[in-house]
Scaffold this motif. Sequence first.
Motif: not given
Length: 205
Positions: A49-70
């Motif tokens: 379940l966490f695998s599926a959720a993480g795979f789907i939401f990896i981009r917003p998770i990364s953005e929430a943690l401050g990742a931008t650009g490259e």
Amino acid sequence: VMMGIGTIGFMIGTGGSALVSKTLGEGKHGQANRYFSMLVYTALIVGALFSAAGFIFIRPISEALGATGELLENCVAYGSILFLSMPAFILQYVFHSFFITAEKPGLSLRVSLAAGLTNMALDYLFVAVLGWGIEGAAIATAIGEVIGGVVPILYFSRKNNSLLRLTRARFEARPLLRACANGASEMVTNLSMSVVNILYNFQLM
């Protein structure tokens, strides 16, 4: 974040091994194997379940943690692959404790070494030799995690000379809650390290 999710395996493994050890000590080997199997299957389902959720939401998770650009694109590429191996990653932590309960700590060490050495060797092959970049590093890590999570399943699912074996099991809420409550402290201890690492990353960025 992935290490934080992986602490679910610590919780189920440490709490569950205490419950299973107690049941074995009472001479109830059949019940101990049912508890053991139920906890492993539960960890596998939760991991999926966490695998599926993480795979789907990896981009917003990364953005929430401050990742931008490259950096954002690298996070998405790396995280998408590693979230696919999340069930095996959680199981790896679960079996660390159960190998001790099964009186096979040496086997736990060998599996961990095999997973780690595989990761290291494939890192070199995929990144340095084949030039696959960050995707290659993620694939190497994922394969190492699969070895750490799947090899114990193969061992415990067949006849072996340990105290435990995977069998048919039904969902039992009370033993699961007891295992989770007992292992919660171990989970929080490791989860706190993940939170500190997240804060370090914010500071570094």
